[in-house]
Structures are given as structure tokens and as C-alpha cells.
Scaffold this motif. Structure first.
Motif, short mmCIF file in Angstrom:
data_model
loop_
_atom_site.label_atom_id
_atom_site.label_comp_id
_atom_site.label_asym_id
_atom_site.label_seq_id
_atom_site.Cartn_x
_atom_site.Cartn_y
_atom_site.Cartn_z
N ASN A 38 2.23 -15.28 -12.75
CA ASN A 38 2.01 -15.85 -11.42
C ASN A 38 1.02 -14.95 -10.67
O ASN A 38 1.37 -13.88 -10.18
N THR A 39 -0.23 -15.38 -10.54
CA THR A 39 -1.27 -14.52 -9.97
C THR A 39 -1.11 -14.32 -8.47
O THR A 39 -1.51 -13.30 -7.94
N LEU A 40 -0.53 -15.29 -7.78
CA LEU A 40 -0.32 -15.14 -6.34
C LEU A 40 0.67 -14.01 -6.03
O LEU A 40 0.59 -13.37 -4.98
N SER A 41 1.55 -13.74 -6.95
CA SER A 41 2.55 -12.70 -6.73
C SER A 41 1.94 -11.31 -6.66
O SER A 41 2.58 -10.39 -6.15
N TRP A 42 0.72 -11.12 -7.17
CA TRP A 42 0.09 -9.80 -7.04
C TRP A 42 -0.13 -9.46 -5.57
O TRP A 42 0.04 -8.31 -5.16
N ALA A 43 -0.51 -10.44 -4.77
CA ALA A 43 -0.70 -10.19 -3.34
C ALA A 43 0.62 -9.84 -2.67
O ALA A 43 0.70 -8.91 -1.86
N TYR A 44 1.68 -10.57 -3.03
CA TYR A 44 2.99 -10.27 -2.45
C TYR A 44 3.52 -8.93 -2.93
O TYR A 44 4.23 -8.25 -2.20
N ALA A 45 3.19 -8.56 -4.16
CA ALA A 45 3.64 -7.27 -4.69
C ALA A 45 3.04 -6.12 -3.89
O ALA A 45 3.64 -5.06 -3.79
N VAL A 46 1.87 -6.32 -3.32
CA VAL A 46 1.25 -5.29 -2.48
C VAL A 46 1.79 -5.40 -1.05
O VAL A 46 1.96 -4.40 -0.36
N GLU A 47 2.06 -6.60 -0.61
CA GLU A 47 2.45 -6.85 0.77
C GLU A 47 3.83 -6.27 1.11
O GLU A 47 4.01 -5.68 2.18
N TRP A 48 4.82 -6.43 0.23
CA TRP A 48 6.18 -5.99 0.54
C TRP A 48 6.29 -4.48 0.74
O TRP A 48 6.95 -4.04 1.69
N PRO A 49 5.64 -3.65 -0.07
CA PRO A 49 5.70 -2.21 0.22
C PRO A 49 5.00 -1.85 1.54
O PRO A 49 5.39 -0.89 2.21
N ILE A 50 3.99 -2.61 1.92
CA ILE A 50 3.35 -2.37 3.23
C ILE A 50 4.34 -2.66 4.35
O ILE A 50 4.43 -1.91 5.34
N PHE A 51 5.12 -3.73 4.20
CA PHE A 51 6.16 -4.02 5.19
C PHE A 51 7.17 -2.88 5.26
O PHE A 51 7.61 -2.49 6.35
N ALA A 52 7.56 -2.36 4.11
CA ALA A 52 8.51 -1.25 4.09
C ALA A 52 7.92 -0.04 4.78
O ALA A 52 8.60 0.65 5.55
N GLY A 53 6.65 0.24 4.55
CA GLY A 53 5.99 1.35 5.22
C GLY A 53 5.93 1.16 6.72
O GLY A 53 6.09 2.11 7.49
N PHE A 54 5.73 -0.07 7.15
CA PHE A 54 5.70 -0.35 8.59
C PHE A 54 7.06 -0.10 9.22
O PHE A 54 7.15 0.43 10.33
N VAL A 55 8.13 -0.48 8.52
CA VAL A 55 9.48 -0.23 9.04
C VAL A 55 9.71 1.27 9.20
O VAL A 55 10.23 1.73 10.22
N VAL A 56 9.30 2.04 8.19
CA VAL A 56 9.46 3.50 8.28
C VAL A 56 8.62 4.05 9.42
O VAL A 56 9.08 4.92 10.18
N PHE A 57 7.41 3.54 9.61
CA PHE A 57 6.55 4.00 10.70
C PHE A 57 7.19 3.75 12.06
O PHE A 57 7.22 4.64 12.92
N VAL A 58 7.69 2.55 12.28
CA VAL A 58 8.31 2.21 13.57
C VAL A 58 9.56 3.06 13.79
O VAL A 58 9.80 3.56 14.89
N TRP A 59 10.38 3.22 12.74
CA TRP A 59 11.59 4.04 12.86
C TRP A 59 11.22 5.47 13.21
O TRP A 59 11.82 6.06 14.10
N TRP A 60 10.24 6.05 12.54
CA TRP A 60 9.84 7.43 12.81
C TRP A 60 9.28 7.58 14.23
O TRP A 60 9.56 8.55 14.91
N ARG A 61 8.51 6.60 14.66
CA ARG A 61 7.97 6.65 16.02
C ARG A 61 9.08 6.59 17.06
O ARG A 61 9.05 7.31 18.06
N GLU A 62 10.09 5.77 16.84
CA GLU A 62 11.21 5.69 17.77
C GLU A 62 12.03 6.98 17.78
O GLU A 62 12.50 7.41 18.84
N VAL A 63 12.20 7.62 16.61
CA VAL A 63 12.92 8.89 16.56
C VAL A 63 12.15 9.94 17.34
O VAL A 63 12.73 10.68 18.15
N ARG A 64 10.85 10.03 17.14
CA ARG A 64 10.05 11.00 17.87
C ARG A 64 10.08 10.73 19.37
O ARG A 64 10.17 11.66 20.18
#
Length: 138
Positions: A38-64
């Protein structure tokens, strides 16, 4: 550091961990789908870790932000400021409120005949609440 272990912060920590683990699991799932063709899944495979990174970024910003907010020691202002006494003995509030100034046009605009007729129609409808618009005599 105790302020990051309140019930609200514990819920935020748990939500962050759950979201990051979930997003990374979805990314791994998309990689397995992409490998199977499924070639479309390559885009999603990159997208989900970016979402995870964004969650960590927002959490870290709120902690600071929470840690810096307490370090400054600034107490929030909860009530209005005390009135200031002026030289003649009257008290004036130190908070200045904006004043609205109405600007009246000095140029006289001729009245539109259609507008005047419509205003008379609306006045008649207001004066006769049970009447239908077809009953208007004008």
C-alpha cells in the motif's frame, strides 16, 4: 517539582504517554501496510511519528511554562486597584476606561423617498401586529 504531580498534571502526563505510544503504534502499523504494497501508507508512516513528536513538544512546553510561572513569584492580580486620592480629596480609580465619542455629521443628507416609504411601512407593521403585509394601505 511537586507542582507537576497534581491530579491535573498526572492526567496530562498519562495523556501524553498514551498519545505518543498510540501514534507510534499507528506509525508502525502503517509501515507494515506500506511494506505489503500500500503506497499511500508510506505517507502515513511518516505522519504518525510527527504527530507523536508534536504531542511531546506541547507537553514539554507546558511543563516549562508551569515551572517558569512559579519561579517568577508573581502573584496574579485578583481585584481592582485601590482608588487614588486627588489633591481636592476626591478619589479616582487608577484604571482608565475608554470613552466612546459619537461623531455627528454636520452635513445634511437629503432623505431618500424609498427609504422613507419603507420606514413608514415598518412603522405601520409595528403598530398593527396582527395585520398581514398585504393589508398595508400605502
Amino acid at each position: 517539582m511537586k507542582r507537576l504531580w497534581t491530579p491535573a498534571w498526572i492526567a496530562r502526563h498519562v495523556a501524553m504517554v498514551v498519545l505518543v505510544v498510540g501514534f507510534l503504534a499507528l506509525g508502525w502499523w502503517q509501515i507494515s501496510r506500506a511494506v505489503s504494497g500500500n503506497t499511500l501508507s508510506w505517507a502515513y508512516a511518516v505522519e504518525w511519528p510527527i504527530f507523536a513528536g508534536f504531542v511531546v513538544f506541547v507537553w514539554w512546553r507546558e511543563v516549562r511554562h508551569a515551572l517558569r510561572g512559579r519561579e517568577t513569584g508573581a502573584e496574579p492580580v485578583t481585584g481592582p486597584a485601590d482608588p487614588v486620592t486627588v489633591g481636592d480629596g476626591t478619589s479616582v480609580s487608577p484604571v482608565r476606561r475608554p470613552v466612546r465619542v459619537s461623531r455627528v455629521s454636520t452635513v445634511e443628507v437629503p432623505e431618500d423617498a424609498d427609504l422613507a416609504a419603507y420606514n413608514r411601512y415598518l412603522t405601520w407593521l409595528n403598530a398593527n401586529p396582527g395585520a398581514r403585509p398585504g393589508d398595508y394601505p400605502g
